[in-house]
Write an enzyme that holds these catalytic residues in place. Structure first.
Site, PDB file in Angstrom:
ATOM      1  N   LYS A   1      -9.152 -10.625   9.099  1.00 16.60           N
ATOM      2  CA  LYS A   1      -7.952  -9.939   9.612  1.00 16.60           C
ATOM      3  C   LYS A   1      -7.619  -8.717   8.763  1.00 16.60           C
ATOM      4  O   LYS A   1      -7.399  -7.620   9.270  1.00 16.60           O
ATOM      5  CB  LYS A   1      -6.756 -10.909   9.606  1.00 16.60           C
ATOM      6  CG  LYS A   1      -5.402 -10.224   9.781  1.00 16.60           C
ATOM      7  CD  LYS A   1      -4.239 -11.192   9.750  1.00 16.60           C
ATOM      8  CE  LYS A   1      -3.719 -11.553   8.386  1.00 16.60           C
ATOM      9  NZ  LYS A   1      -2.822 -10.558   7.747  1.00 16.60           N
ATOM     10  N   ASN A   2      -7.588  -8.924   7.441  1.00 18.02           N
ATOM     11  CA  ASN A   2      -7.103  -7.847   6.572  1.00 18.02           C
ATOM     12  C   ASN A   2      -8.120  -6.728   6.397  1.00 18.02           C
ATOM     13  O   ASN A   2      -7.809  -5.685   5.813  1.00 18.02           O
ATOM     14  CB  ASN A   2      -6.668  -8.417   5.214  1.00 18.02           C
ATOM     15  CG  ASN A   2      -5.366  -9.188   5.350  1.00 18.02           C
ATOM     16  OD1 ASN A   2      -4.704  -9.118   6.393  1.00 18.02           O
ATOM     17  ND2 ASN A   2      -5.002  -9.924   4.327  1.00 18.02           N
TER      18      ASN A   2
ATOM     19  N   CYS B   1       9.841  -8.482   3.884  1.00 20.60           N
ATOM     20  CA  CYS B   1       9.537  -9.643   4.727  1.00 20.60           C
ATOM     21  C   CYS B   1       9.715 -10.888   3.892  1.00 20.60           C
ATOM     22  O   CYS B   1      10.156 -10.811   2.746  1.00 20.60           O
ATOM     23  CB  CYS B   1       8.147  -9.531   5.344  1.00 20.60           C
ATOM     24  SG  CYS B   1       6.844  -9.751   4.164  1.00 20.60           S
TER      25      CYS B   1
ATOM     26  N   ARG C   1      -0.927 -15.521  13.533  1.00 16.97           N
ATOM     27  CA  ARG C   1      -1.169 -14.132  13.120  1.00 16.97           C
ATOM     28  C   ARG C   1      -2.454 -14.031  12.300  1.00 16.97           C
ATOM     29  O   ARG C   1      -3.032 -12.946  12.209  1.00 16.97           O
ATOM     30  CB  ARG C   1      -0.019 -13.637  12.248  1.00 16.97           C
ATOM     31  CG  ARG C   1       1.287 -13.571  12.971  1.00 16.97           C
ATOM     32  CD  ARG C   1       2.358 -13.046  12.076  1.00 16.97           C
ATOM     33  NE  ARG C   1       1.944 -11.719  11.575  1.00 16.97           N
ATOM     34  CZ  ARG C   1       2.719 -10.928  10.866  1.00 16.97           C
ATOM     35  NH1 ARG C   1       3.924 -11.299  10.570  1.00 16.97           N
ATOM     36  NH2 ARG C   1       2.290  -9.758  10.463  1.00 16.97           N
TER      37      ARG C   1
ATOM     38  N   ARG D   1       8.297  -5.480  -0.640  1.00 15.59           N
ATOM     39  CA  ARG D   1       7.129  -4.754  -0.147  1.00 15.59           C
ATOM     40  C   ARG D   1       7.382  -3.270   0.157  1.00 15.59           C
ATOM     41  O   ARG D   1       7.262  -2.825   1.303  1.00 15.59           O
ATOM     42  CB  ARG D   1       6.540  -5.478   1.074  1.00 15.59           C
ATOM     43  CG  ARG D   1       6.220  -6.925   0.749  1.00 15.59           C
ATOM     44  CD  ARG D   1       5.509  -7.635   1.858  1.00 15.59           C
ATOM     45  NE  ARG D   1       4.120  -7.253   1.980  1.00 15.59           N
ATOM     46  CZ  ARG D   1       3.301  -7.706   2.924  1.00 15.59           C
ATOM     47  NH1 ARG D   1       3.753  -8.549   3.819  1.00 15.59           N
ATOM     48  NH2 ARG D   1       2.056  -7.300   2.977  1.00 15.59           N
ATOM     49  N   PRO D   2       7.701  -2.494  -0.877  1.00 15.55           N
ATOM     50  CA  PRO D   2       7.922  -1.056  -0.650  1.00 15.55           C
ATOM     51  C   PRO D   2       6.617  -0.336  -0.293  1.00 15.55           C
ATOM     52  O   PRO D   2       5.524  -0.891  -0.456  1.00 15.55           O
ATOM     53  CB  PRO D   2       8.432  -0.571  -2.006  1.00 15.55           C
ATOM     54  CG  PRO D   2       7.925  -1.566  -2.994  1.00 15.55           C
ATOM     55  CD  PRO D   2       7.827  -2.882  -2.282  1.00 15.55           C
TER      56      PRO D   2
ATOM     57  N   ASP E   1      -3.127 -14.528  -1.578  1.00 10.13           N
ATOM     58  CA  ASP E   1      -3.224 -15.120  -0.243  1.00 10.13           C
ATOM     59  C   ASP E   1      -3.802 -16.547  -0.267  1.00 10.13           C
ATOM     60  O   ASP E   1      -3.891 -17.196   0.773  1.00 10.13           O
ATOM     61  CB  ASP E   1      -4.073 -14.236   0.688  1.00 10.13           C
ATOM     62  CG  ASP E   1      -3.361 -12.942   1.046  1.00 10.13           C
ATOM     63  OD1 ASP E   1      -2.146 -12.829   0.785  1.00 10.13           O
ATOM     64  OD2 ASP E   1      -4.019 -12.032   1.586  1.00 10.13           O
TER      65      ASP E   1
HETATM   66  C1  EPZ Z   1      -2.204  -6.716   1.565  1.00 11.61           C
HETATM   67  O1  EPZ Z   1      -0.821  -6.425   1.706  1.00 11.61           O
HETATM   68  C2  EPZ Z   1      -2.511  -7.848   2.502  1.00 11.61           C
HETATM   69  N1  EPZ Z   1      -2.208  -7.441   3.869  1.00 11.61           N
HETATM   70  C3  EPZ Z   1      -1.701  -9.078   2.102  1.00 11.61           C
HETATM   71  O2  EPZ Z   1      -2.090 -10.150   2.924  1.00 11.61           O
HETATM   72  C4  EPZ Z   1      -2.020  -9.433   0.653  1.00 11.61           C
HETATM   73  O3  EPZ Z   1      -1.217 -10.517   0.260  1.00 11.61           O
HETATM   74  C5  EPZ Z   1      -1.790  -8.235  -0.244  1.00 11.61           C
HETATM   75  O4  EPZ Z   1      -2.532  -7.090   0.242  1.00 11.61           O
HETATM   76  C6  EPZ Z   1      -2.196  -8.477  -1.692  1.00 11.61           C
HETATM   77  O5  EPZ Z   1      -3.540  -8.849  -1.761  1.00 11.61           O
HETATM   78  C7  EPZ Z   1      -3.108  -6.777   4.555  1.00 11.61           C
HETATM   79  O6  EPZ Z   1      -4.191  -6.462   4.084  1.00 11.61           O
HETATM   80  C8  EPZ Z   1      -2.757  -6.417   5.959  1.00 11.61           C
HETATM   81  P1  EPZ Z   1      -0.112  -4.528  -1.655  1.00 11.61           P
HETATM   82  P2  EPZ Z   1      -0.216  -5.075   1.121  1.00 11.61           P
HETATM   83  O7  EPZ Z   1       0.264  -3.161  -1.283  1.00 11.61           O
HETATM   84  O8  EPZ Z   1      -1.242  -4.017   1.213  1.00 11.61           O
HETATM   85  C9  EPZ Z   1       3.622  -3.512  -4.468  1.00 11.61           C
HETATM   86  C10 EPZ Z   1      -1.709 -12.038   4.309  1.00 11.61           C
HETATM   87  O9  EPZ Z   1      -1.154 -13.149   4.165  1.00 11.61           O
HETATM   88  N2  EPZ Z   1       3.671  -2.193  -3.818  1.00 11.61           N
HETATM   89  O10 EPZ Z   1      -1.429  -4.748  -2.326  1.00 11.61           O
HETATM   90  O11 EPZ Z   1       1.090  -4.860   1.764  1.00 11.61           O
HETATM   91  C11 EPZ Z   1       3.979  -4.653  -3.505  1.00 11.61           C
HETATM   92  O12 EPZ Z   1       5.372  -4.807  -3.371  1.00 11.61           O
HETATM   93  C12 EPZ Z   1      -1.094 -10.791   3.762  1.00 11.61           C
HETATM   94  O13 EPZ Z   1      -2.756 -11.892   4.957  1.00 11.61           O
HETATM   95  C13 EPZ Z   1       4.569  -1.241  -4.286  1.00 11.61           C
HETATM   96  O14 EPZ Z   1       5.324  -1.475  -5.230  1.00 11.61           O
HETATM   97  O15 EPZ Z   1       0.001  -5.486  -0.395  1.00 11.61           O
HETATM   98  C14 EPZ Z   1       3.288  -5.821  -4.164  1.00 11.61           C
HETATM   99  O16 EPZ Z   1       4.093  -6.314  -5.207  1.00 11.61           O
HETATM  100  C15 EPZ Z   1       0.297 -10.922   3.271  1.00 11.61           C
HETATM  101  N3  EPZ Z   1       4.598  -0.014  -3.665  1.00 11.61           N
HETATM  102  C16 EPZ Z   1       2.030  -5.201  -4.770  1.00 11.61           C
HETATM  103  O17 EPZ Z   1       2.276  -3.788  -4.807  1.00 11.61           O
HETATM  104  C17 EPZ Z   1       3.759   0.291  -2.636  1.00 11.61           C
HETATM  105  O18 EPZ Z   1       3.836   1.439  -2.127  1.00 11.61           O
HETATM  106  C18 EPZ Z   1       0.765  -5.430  -3.975  1.00 11.61           C
HETATM  107  O19 EPZ Z   1       1.013  -5.129  -2.595  1.00 11.61           O
HETATM  108  C19 EPZ Z   1       2.858  -0.657  -2.174  1.00 11.61           C
HETATM  109  C20 EPZ Z   1       2.822  -1.900  -2.785  1.00 11.61           C
END
Ligand code: EPZ
Length: 421
Positions: A22-23, A117, A400, A122-123, A308
């Site tokens: 999915k991801n 969420c 999902r 999640r900024p 995850d």
């Molecule tokens: C991806 O989310 C995945 N989603 C998530 O999978 C997964 O948990 C996550 O990566 C971490 O591995 C998809 O690939 C669609 P991040 P993403 O940006 O990209 C902070 C699942 O269950 N951050 O790596 O949204 C953020 O708050 C899902 O399949 C900022 O501060 O995660 C977090 O603490 C849920 N500013 C950290 O970085 C930003 O601009 C990592 O988030 C972006 C992120």
């Protein structure tokens, strides 16, 4: 609303096939917007989030042709809208991933600002700062992020991402492939899904060096072309079934997967007491019918232990021998499954971002409520382990991210079925 009814206590045995990731599929679908020639994608999983992304591409003006086994062709030649509406973004945050491709190819994008969420705030500030570094003008107004590239298009830049972000790396990578000049993404995420996206972009004609490392160097090209690409297997689906087999004292074989993307998880499953055997595209787990040993995990960006998989390992630890520490470092509210597990007889206490899981002899079935995708999967595992009947409510979260979860678990001998109100 559908629910899952589980009668626990059957060890999982048998073989199943793992679906496409999915991801990985979500950013790759977004990347199809970068080309005016058709992109053919194979091994897309049949999931709600994938349908939502296909709806979004359709609403931007892409033409979609779905073939057998969900082989999908996306033709973004006639894209005529650059807006990702709130109705779609609110159901799937990954909609933000169309921003990089739209901005890069068409010079503009309007995407509804994704809110927080269940698992955290999640900024998307790192995505936006990266686009700005490439010359984009970003204005946030009426709940939308309005982005416009400078005259002549995005310009390559050196961008240091202060937090390792999967989505941020993907969005900026997609923006960079058509930008003028060279972009360097520093402190980039190295998740296998990013490697998969980069490989797909290369198949479309992009020039990317450092794939799989934390520094990606991208030389912008004028246009990308058609390609035929197969999405990688889902490593989190794989890990979820392995954890379920270990937790129930079972032995399973998973086919069409990739053990090389699961090192951190396989090591922990061995530490629990399971035997793991792997081939090129399969993994076998044998728990020897034993109660597993408690195993502590600390989530971290790849190649660390994936956030995850944290909830599924919490489930495994609830009946293990000993006490485990489960530390969540990526999202601030991702231990949400704890309270539902305690209602099933688990002994878990939380302090800050750490859960202390005291293994008990057995869980007992109960009605429980799913709150996010992986938390829901962990409740299904808890239900499979528990004595008696568990009903998992709000399973739209599971749909999902897990293709045909009840059919696959039934194939492995589980007593599980979907019921409607
Ligand atoms: C991806 O989310 C995945 N989603 C998530 O999978 C997964 O948990 C996550 O990566 C971490 O591995 C998809 O690939 C669609 P991040 P993403 O940006 O990209 C902070 C699942 O269950 N951050 O790596 O949204 C953020 O708050 C899902 O399949 C900022 O501060 O995660 C977090 O603490 C849920 N500013 C950290 O970085 C930003 O601009 C990592 O988030 C972006 C992120």
């Amino acid at each position: 609303m559908d629910k899952l009814l589980i009668r626990g206590g059957c060890p999982l045995h048998g073989e199943i096939r793992i679906s496409g990731s999915k991801n990985s599929a979500l950013p790759i679908l977004a990347a199809s917007l970068l080309s005016a020639e058709p992109i053919q994608l194979n091994n897309l999983p049949h999931l709600h989030d994938i349908t939502t992304m296909l709806d979004l591409l359709g609403c931007l003006g892409a033409e979609l042709t779905v073939g057998e086994k969900l082989t999908t062709q996306i033709d973004a030649a006639n894209v005529n809208s650059f807006t990702a509406p709130y109705d779609l973004v609110k159901t799937m945050r990954a909609s933000i991933l169309v921003m990089g491709p739209l901005l890069s190819r068409f010079g503009e994008a309007q995407v509804a600002f994704p809110g927080g969420c269940a698992i955290g705030s999640r900024p998307v500030d790192i995505h936006l700062r990266g686009f700005e570094a490439m010359g984009a003008d970003i204005v946030i107004e009426d709940g939308y992020i309005n982005a416009r590239a400078p005259v002549g298009g995005l310009r390559g830049a050196t961008i240091f991402m202060e937090t390792v972000t999967v989505g941020g790396t993907e969005n900026l990578l997609m923006a960079a492939v058509l930008a003028k000049g060279e972009t360097v993404l520093e402190n980039a995420a190295r998740e296998p899904e990013i490697v998969d996206l980069a490989n797909c972009l290369v198949a479309m004609g992009a020039r990317i060096e450092g794939i799989g490392s934390d520094t990606l160097r991208i030389s912008g090209v004028d246009a990308l072309h058609a390609c035929d690409y197969t999405v990688m297997p889902d490593r989190i689906e794989t890990g979820t079934y392995l954890a379920a087999a270990a937790a129930t004292g079972g032995a399973i074989k998973l086919k069409q997967t990739d053990p090389r993307t699961l090192d951190a998880v396989l090591v922990k499953l061995e530490e629990c007491g399971s035997d793991i055997t792997t081939g090129d595209d399969w993994i076998e787990l044998d728990s020897k019918g034993r109660r597993q040993r408690a195993v502590s995990v600390r989530t971290a960006p790849y190649p660390g232990f994936p956030t995850d998989m944290q909830a599924q390992f919490m489930a495994l630890n609830t009946t293990a021998i000993g006490t485990a520490q489960v530390i969540e470092t990526i999202f601030e509210n991702r231990l949400i499954q704890t309270h539902e597990m305690n209602r099933m007889g688990a002994q878990i206490s939380i302090e800050g971002n750490t859960a202390l899981v005291n293994g008990v002899e057995r869980l007992t079935g109960a009605p429980v409520m799913a709150s996010d995708l992986r938390a829901s999967a962990s409740l299904v595992i808890a239900g499979l382990m528990a004595e008696g009947e568990t009903v998992v409510d709000r399973i739209y979260h599971i749909d999902r991210g897990y293709e045909c979860i009840e059919e696959k678990l039934q194939c492995l001998g589980a007593n599980i079925r979907r019921i409607s109100d």
